[in-house]
Design a protein around this motif. Structure first.
Motif, mmCIF file in Angstrom:
data_model
loop_
_atom_site.group_PDB
_atom_site.id
_atom_site.type_symbol
_atom_site.label_atom_id
_atom_site.label_comp_id
_atom_site.label_asym_id
_atom_site.label_seq_id
_atom_site.Cartn_x
_atom_site.Cartn_y
_atom_site.Cartn_z
ATOM 1 N N GLY A 45 0.781 -1.224 0.000
ATOM 2 C CA GLY A 45 0.000 0.000 0.000
ATOM 3 C C GLY A 45 0.812 1.272 0.000
ATOM 4 N N HIS A 46 2.136 1.166 -0.146
ATOM 5 C CA HIS A 46 2.980 2.355 -0.175
ATOM 6 C C HIS A 46 2.960 2.978 -1.570
ATOM 7 C CE1 HIS A 46 5.133 -0.070 3.085
ATOM 8 N NE2 HIS A 46 4.484 0.910 3.697
ATOM 9 N N GLU A 47 2.716 4.271 -1.633
ATOM 10 C CA GLU A 47 2.670 4.965 -2.911
ATOM 11 C C GLU A 47 4.065 5.403 -3.350
ATOM 12 O OE1 GLU A 47 -0.104 8.165 -2.681
ATOM 13 O OE2 GLU A 47 -1.839 6.860 -2.396
ATOM 14 N N LYS A 48 4.336 5.257 -4.623
ATOM 15 C CA LYS A 48 5.565 5.740 -5.271
ATOM 16 C C LYS A 48 6.829 5.186 -4.614
ATOM 17 C CE LYS A 48 3.549 9.872 -7.304
ATOM 18 N NZ LYS A 48 3.718 11.301 -7.609
ATOM 19 N N ALA A 49 6.815 3.898 -4.317
ATOM 20 C CA ALA A 49 8.005 3.251 -3.763
ATOM 21 C C ALA A 49 8.994 2.956 -4.879
ATOM 22 C CB ALA A 49 7.617 1.969 -3.046
ATOM 23 N N ASN A 50 10.235 3.371 -4.699
ATOM 24 C CA ASN A 50 11.274 3.122 -5.700
ATOM 25 C C ASN A 50 11.626 1.638 -5.759
ATOM 26 O OD1 ASN A 50 11.352 5.846 -6.151
ATOM 27 N ND2 ASN A 50 13.480 6.122 -5.522
ATOM 28 N N VAL A 51 11.945 1.172 -6.974
ATOM 29 C CA VAL A 51 12.367 -0.209 -7.194
ATOM 30 C C VAL A 51 13.703 -0.186 -7.914
ATOM 31 C CG1 VAL A 51 11.816 -2.429 -8.255
ATOM 32 C CG2 VAL A 51 9.973 -0.987 -7.356
ATOM 33 N N VAL A 52 14.666 -0.934 -7.401
ATOM 34 C CA VAL A 52 15.986 -1.055 -8.004
ATOM 35 C C VAL A 52 16.258 -2.534 -8.229
ATOM 36 C CG1 VAL A 52 18.470 -0.707 -7.687
ATOM 37 C CG2 VAL A 52 16.847 1.037 -6.893
ATOM 38 N N GLN A 53 16.505 -2.921 -9.481
ATOM 39 C CA GLN A 53 16.779 -4.303 -9.832
ATOM 40 C C GLN A 53 18.163 -4.377 -10.471
ATOM 41 O OE1 GLN A 53 14.029 -7.047 -9.562
ATOM 42 N NE2 GLN A 53 13.732 -5.425 -8.067
ATOM 43 N N GLU A 54 19.039 -5.214 -9.926
ATOM 44 C CA GLU A 54 20.399 -5.354 -10.414
ATOM 45 C C GLU A 54 20.675 -6.819 -10.713
ATOM 46 O OE1 GLU A 54 22.726 -3.859 -7.204
ATOM 47 O OE2 GLU A 54 21.696 -1.925 -7.154
ATOM 48 N N GLY A 55 21.191 -7.106 -11.904
ATOM 49 C CA GLY A 55 21.475 -8.477 -12.269
ATOM 50 C C GLY A 55 22.436 -8.543 -13.441
ATOM 51 N N ALA A 56 22.360 -9.648 -14.195
ATOM 52 C CA ALA A 56 23.248 -9.849 -15.339
ATOM 53 C C ALA A 56 22.482 -10.552 -16.447
ATOM 54 C CB ALA A 56 24.474 -10.663 -14.935
ATOM 55 N N PHE A 57 22.949 -10.376 -17.679
ATOM 56 C CA PHE A 57 22.325 -11.042 -18.812
ATOM 57 C C PHE A 57 22.555 -12.554 -18.721
ATOM 58 C CE2 PHE A 57 22.879 -6.769 -20.706
ATOM 59 C CZ PHE A 57 21.562 -6.543 -21.089
ATOM 60 N N LYS A 58 21.465 -13.307 -18.772
ATOM 61 C CA LYS A 58 21.534 -14.764 -18.744
ATOM 62 C C LYS A 58 21.522 -15.359 -20.148
ATOM 63 C CE LYS A 58 21.621 -14.803 -14.302
ATOM 64 N NZ LYS A 58 22.930 -15.052 -13.624
ATOM 65 N N SER A 59 21.036 -14.604 -21.101
ATOM 66 C CA SER A 59 21.052 -15.064 -22.486
ATOM 67 C C SER A 59 21.195 -13.870 -23.411
ATOM 68 C CB SER A 59 19.782 -15.845 -22.824
ATOM 69 O OG SER A 59 18.640 -15.013 -22.742
ATOM 70 N N VAL A 60 22.045 -14.001 -24.423
ATOM 71 C CA VAL A 60 22.231 -12.991 -25.463
ATOM 72 C C VAL A 60 22.460 -13.728 -26.773
ATOM 73 C CG1 VAL A 60 23.599 -11.060 -26.309
ATOM 74 C CG2 VAL A 60 23.245 -11.329 -23.844
ATOM 75 N N VAL A 61 21.580 -13.530 -27.731
ATOM 76 C CA VAL A 61 21.705 -14.172 -29.039
ATOM 77 C C VAL A 61 21.622 -13.089 -30.100
ATOM 78 C CG1 VAL A 61 20.734 -15.826 -30.665
ATOM 79 C CG2 VAL A 61 20.672 -16.308 -28.199
ATOM 80 N N LYS A 62 22.662 -12.960 -30.901
ATOM 81 C CA LYS A 62 22.692 -11.955 -31.954
ATOM 82 C C LYS A 62 22.207 -12.573 -33.267
ATOM 83 C CE LYS A 62 25.691 -8.484 -34.084
ATOM 84 N NZ LYS A 62 25.162 -8.705 -35.445
ATOM 85 N N THR A 63 21.240 -11.934 -33.894
ATOM 86 C CA THR A 63 20.764 -12.350 -35.213
ATOM 87 C C THR A 63 21.132 -11.271 -36.226
ATOM 88 O OG1 THR A 63 18.572 -11.317 -35.093
ATOM 89 C CG2 THR A 63 18.834 -13.477 -34.036
#
Length: 259
Positions: A45-63
């Motif tokens: 129920g908190h309004e305008k709560a900031n979200v921070v997501q940090e990770g790494a690419f698990k898949s990358v396929v170049k076409t």
């Protein structure tokens, strides 16, 4: 690195909210990716709560025409594609229950840097009736010195045309960079209308904002916190909305002070 900005809609939790994606080392397997947004109202129920997501690419396929990418955080996953010219980023956000939402983002900044060195800071911005408790994301791709790039991403609660949640991205270069012997510093950047001043004073990092009339919002002293892939000790930056654009002390590289 690449910086993309778009809009997020996620059921009742995020309605037309600004979302910023930063890929500090481009699109390479196991390299970092960071995503920033705010909930309209979160699950508590908190309004305008900031979200921070940090990770790494698990898949990358170049076409021949695009990059197909995938990355996952603790709860949310993202899959999608990047256009061949890197101008657009299309993502599908999902949760473990299988709910999904499409996200379209456009490129706001890019460079040839492939070493993950960018600094990212997030916090809250207030600017009169136009911005109230809005998430702000400050991105410094490299160093703090004259003519180096800086990106600032946020949304207006309601802009001067009456449009709600209108994204606003400042793409500029640092100017008037100077420093004092005690480590205090100051740098400026602008978007042709607003002037921003980044400075450090007595262990506080601050960002001030003023318009051509010298106006300032009284709801000042807003902290920004380091929220980038480096996973370094979190440091606070002070975000102050005031017109102190005349300050003239800055140093050539942003040295962050752990609290």
């Amino acid at each position: 690195m690449y910086v993309y900005v778009g809009k997020l809609d996620w059921f009742d939790y995020a309605k037309n909210e600004c979302i910023t994606v930063v890929t500090p080392a481009g699109f390479t397997l196991q390299e970092p990716v960071c995503v920033y947004w705010q909930w309209t109202v979160d699950g508590s129920g908190h309004e305008k709560a900031n979200v921070v997501q940090e990770g790494a690419f698990k898949s990358v396929v170049k076409t021949a025409s695009e990059y197909r990418i995938g990355f996952q955080f603790d709860y949310y996953s993202f899959e999608g594609s990047v256009s061949g010219n890197f101008g657009t980023l299309s993502l599908i956000m999902s949760n473990p229950q299988g709910d999904t939402a499409p996200i379209s983002l456009s490129l706001k900044y890019s460079d040839s840097m492939r070493a993950p060195s960018a600094l990212v800071f997030t916090g809250k911005l207030n600017w009169f009736e136009y911005a109230t408790n809005e998430m702000v994301t400050l991105i410094i791709p490299d160093t703090v010195r004259d003519n180096e790039p800086v990106v600032l991403s946020y949304q207006w609660t309601k802009d001067n045309a009456g449009i709600s949640n209108n994204n606003y991205t400042v793409r500029s270069k640092l100017q008037a960079v100077s420093t004092q012997s005690n480590g205090n510093f100051c740098a400026q950047f602008d978007d042709g209308h607003y002037t921003f001043t980044l400075h450090k004073t007595d262990e506080r990092h601050m960002l001030s904002m003023t318009n051509p009339f010298g106006d300032r919002d009284q709801r000042e002293s807003y902290y920004l916190t380091q929220t980038d892939f480096l996973d370094a000790k979190k440091v606070n930056i002070f975000l102050v909305i005031d017109p102190l654009a005349h300050l003239s002390y800055l140093w050539p590289r942003l040295q962050l002070i752990s609290l």
